[in-house]
Enzyme design. Structure first.
Site, short mmCIF file in Angstrom:
data_model
loop_
_atom_site.label_atom_id
_atom_site.label_comp_id
_atom_site.label_asym_id
_atom_site.label_seq_id
_atom_site.Cartn_x
_atom_site.Cartn_y
_atom_site.Cartn_z
N GLY A 13 20.03 -39.39 -4.84
CA GLY A 13 21.21 -39.75 -4.06
C GLY A 13 22.53 -39.67 -4.80
O GLY A 13 23.50 -40.32 -4.41
N ASN A 15 24.55 -37.13 -4.87
CA ASN A 15 25.54 -36.52 -3.98
C ASN A 15 26.07 -37.52 -2.96
O ASN A 15 27.27 -37.56 -2.68
CB ASN A 15 24.95 -35.28 -3.29
CG ASN A 15 25.05 -34.05 -4.16
OD1 ASN A 15 26.12 -33.49 -4.33
ND2 ASN A 15 23.93 -33.65 -4.75
N MET A 89 14.55 -32.98 0.98
CA MET A 89 13.64 -31.97 0.45
C MET A 89 12.57 -31.51 1.44
O MET A 89 11.53 -30.99 1.04
CB MET A 89 13.02 -32.46 -0.87
CG MET A 89 14.07 -32.74 -1.95
SD MET A 89 15.27 -31.38 -2.22
CE MET A 89 14.26 -30.28 -3.21
N LEU A 92 13.73 -28.52 7.72
CA LEU A 92 14.00 -29.05 9.06
C LEU A 92 13.45 -28.12 10.13
O LEU A 92 13.50 -26.89 9.99
CB LEU A 92 15.51 -29.22 9.25
CG LEU A 92 16.19 -30.26 8.36
CD1 LEU A 92 17.70 -30.20 8.54
CD2 LEU A 92 15.68 -31.67 8.68
N ASN A 106 24.22 -28.33 4.40
CA ASN A 106 23.28 -28.55 3.30
C ASN A 106 23.94 -28.14 2.00
O ASN A 106 24.70 -27.17 1.97
CB ASN A 106 22.02 -27.69 3.51
CG ASN A 106 21.01 -27.86 2.39
OD1 ASN A 106 20.71 -28.98 1.97
ND2 ASN A 106 20.47 -26.76 1.88
N HIS A 108 22.96 -26.72 -1.65
CA HIS A 108 21.81 -26.05 -2.29
C HIS A 108 22.22 -25.63 -3.70
O HIS A 108 23.30 -25.05 -3.89
CB HIS A 108 21.40 -24.82 -1.47
CG HIS A 108 20.23 -24.12 -2.05
ND1 HIS A 108 18.95 -24.62 -1.95
CD2 HIS A 108 20.13 -22.98 -2.77
CE1 HIS A 108 18.11 -23.81 -2.58
NE2 HIS A 108 18.81 -22.80 -3.08
N SER A 135 25.97 -24.09 -3.54
CA SER A 135 26.56 -23.63 -2.28
C SER A 135 26.45 -24.73 -1.24
O SER A 135 25.44 -25.44 -1.18
CB SER A 135 25.79 -22.41 -1.73
OG SER A 135 25.67 -21.39 -2.70
N GLU A 142 16.37 -20.43 9.54
CA GLU A 142 15.88 -19.75 8.34
C GLU A 142 16.32 -20.54 7.09
O GLU A 142 17.49 -20.92 6.97
CB GLU A 142 16.43 -18.32 8.28
CG GLU A 142 15.74 -17.46 7.26
CD GLU A 142 16.36 -16.06 7.14
OE1 GLU A 142 16.18 -15.42 6.11
OE2 GLU A 142 17.05 -15.65 8.10
N LEU A 143 15.39 -20.76 6.17
CA LEU A 143 15.63 -21.66 5.03
C LEU A 143 16.78 -21.17 4.13
O LEU A 143 16.76 -20.03 3.67
CB LEU A 143 14.35 -21.80 4.20
CG LEU A 143 14.43 -22.75 3.01
CD1 LEU A 143 14.64 -24.18 3.46
CD2 LEU A 143 13.18 -22.64 2.14
N ASP A 144 17.74 -22.06 3.89
CA ASP A 144 18.86 -21.80 2.97
C ASP A 144 19.61 -20.51 3.30
O ASP A 144 20.08 -19.81 2.40
CB ASP A 144 18.37 -21.77 1.51
CG ASP A 144 17.74 -23.08 1.08
OD1 ASP A 144 18.15 -24.14 1.60
OD2 ASP A 144 16.82 -23.07 0.24
N GLU A 173 28.49 -29.91 -8.33
CA GLU A 173 27.96 -30.03 -6.96
C GLU A 173 28.66 -31.16 -6.23
O GLU A 173 29.03 -31.02 -5.06
CB GLU A 173 26.46 -30.41 -6.99
CG GLU A 173 25.52 -29.29 -7.20
CD GLU A 173 24.08 -29.76 -6.95
OE1 GLU A 173 23.82 -30.55 -6.03
OE2 GLU A 173 23.20 -29.34 -7.70
C1 GAR Z 1 20.85 -31.66 -5.71
O1 GAR Z 1 20.88 -30.92 -6.89
C2 GAR Z 1 20.83 -30.75 -4.49
O2 GAR Z 1 21.61 -29.60 -4.67
C3 GAR Z 1 19.38 -30.40 -4.41
O3 GAR Z 1 18.70 -31.58 -4.70
C4 GAR Z 1 19.50 -32.37 -5.59
C5 GAR Z 1 19.65 -33.76 -5.02
O4 GAR Z 1 20.25 -34.61 -5.92
N1 GAR Z 1 19.04 -29.90 -3.12
C6 GAR Z 1 18.08 -29.01 -2.91
O5 GAR Z 1 17.41 -28.53 -3.81
C7 GAR Z 1 17.88 -28.61 -1.47
N2 GAR Z 1 17.06 -27.45 -1.37
P1 GAR Z 1 20.79 -36.02 -5.48
O6 GAR Z 1 19.64 -36.71 -4.73
O7 GAR Z 1 21.11 -36.72 -6.75
O8 GAR Z 1 21.99 -35.82 -4.61
#
Ligand code: GAR
Length: 217
Positions: A13, A15, A89, A92, A106, A108, A135, A142-144, A173
């Site tokens: 968490g 982000n 993770m 959807l 999202n 990524h 990104s 379609e994924l990502d 990020e």
């Molecule tokens: C982040 O690095 C995000 O970009 C990635 O998971 C991490 C979550 O970190 N997302 C993916 O890989 C989605 N495919 P956080 O829980 O500390 O925000």
């Protein structure tokens, strides 16, 4: 008007924390109206007061459709303007995506279209890329693969491991996600088919976050 943001998160968490900090500092005019998780133990949930938390184990439902119905209803109930996957993770399903399409984002950890899916840092190193990044994109089935709104780049150093690279990227990020949400909150962003509109203009290339945390064409 203050934007209502729902956040989907499965883990740490950080982000989400960046979003909450930007709101607290007054640099993002938004309110986190709910945090939704597939993992009741996700540390992300702890960052908001209990009434804003929703978490259910998908294994407690007959199938993925039933789980996502419940998730979608819970998200709808908080009337979000934007739904943000920040380290969610699970892939959807189509029905949930259709319900929130156009306001579902999202983050990524790669320079899409490079490295959809998992293990992005290791894959960038294996490919001997000169740089890596993250990104923020609209979510489509379609994924990502949805329209990319903005990216941030970081250099890859000679002695990088997936861990050092991930650690260098993570604070960037956070800045990227907050900057995109700032645009979203002002009503400047829209998804039209497979392209992003920014202030009504199609983005031919993703916006790029600079070292002062501004998004540039
Ligand atoms: C982040 O690095 C995000 O970009 C990635 O998971 C991490 C979550 O970190 N997302 C993916 O890989 C989605 N495919 P956080 O829980 O500390 O925000």
């Amino acid at each position: 008007m203050t934007a209502r943001i729902a956040v989907l998160a499965s883990g740490r968490g950080s982000n989400l924390q960046a979003i909450l900090e930007a709101i607290r500092r007054g640099t993002l005019d938004a309110e986190v109206v709910g945090v939704f998780s597939d993992r009741p133990a996700a540390p992300a949930l702890q960052q908001v007061p209990e009434p804003l938390r929703w978490s259910r184990r998908p294994s407690g439902f007959p199938d993925k459709t039933a789980y996502e119905d419940a998730l979608a209803q819970a998200i709808d109930a908080v009337r979000p303007d934007w739904v943000v996957c920040a380290g969610y993770m699970r892939i959807l399903g189509d029905a949930l995506i259709a319900r929130f399409r156009g306001r579902l984002l999202n983050i990524h950890p790669s320079l899409l279209p490079r490295y959809r899916g998992l293990h992005t840092h290791a894959r960038a190193l294996e490919a001997r890329d000169a740089d890596h990044g993250a990104s923020v994109h609209f979510v489509i089935p379609e994924l990502d693969a949805g329209a990319v709104i903005a990216q941030v780049r970081v250099p890859i150093l000679a002695d990088d491991t997936p861990e050092t690279l991930a650690a260098r990227l993570l604070p960037r990020e956070h800045a990227l996600l907050v900057a995109v949400l700032r645009l979203a909150a002002t009503g400047a962003l829209a998804e039209q088919g497979d392209i992003t509109l920014c202030h009504g203009q199609p983005l031919l290339n993703p916006l790029l976050l600079d070292s002062t945390d501004r998004l540039n064409p």
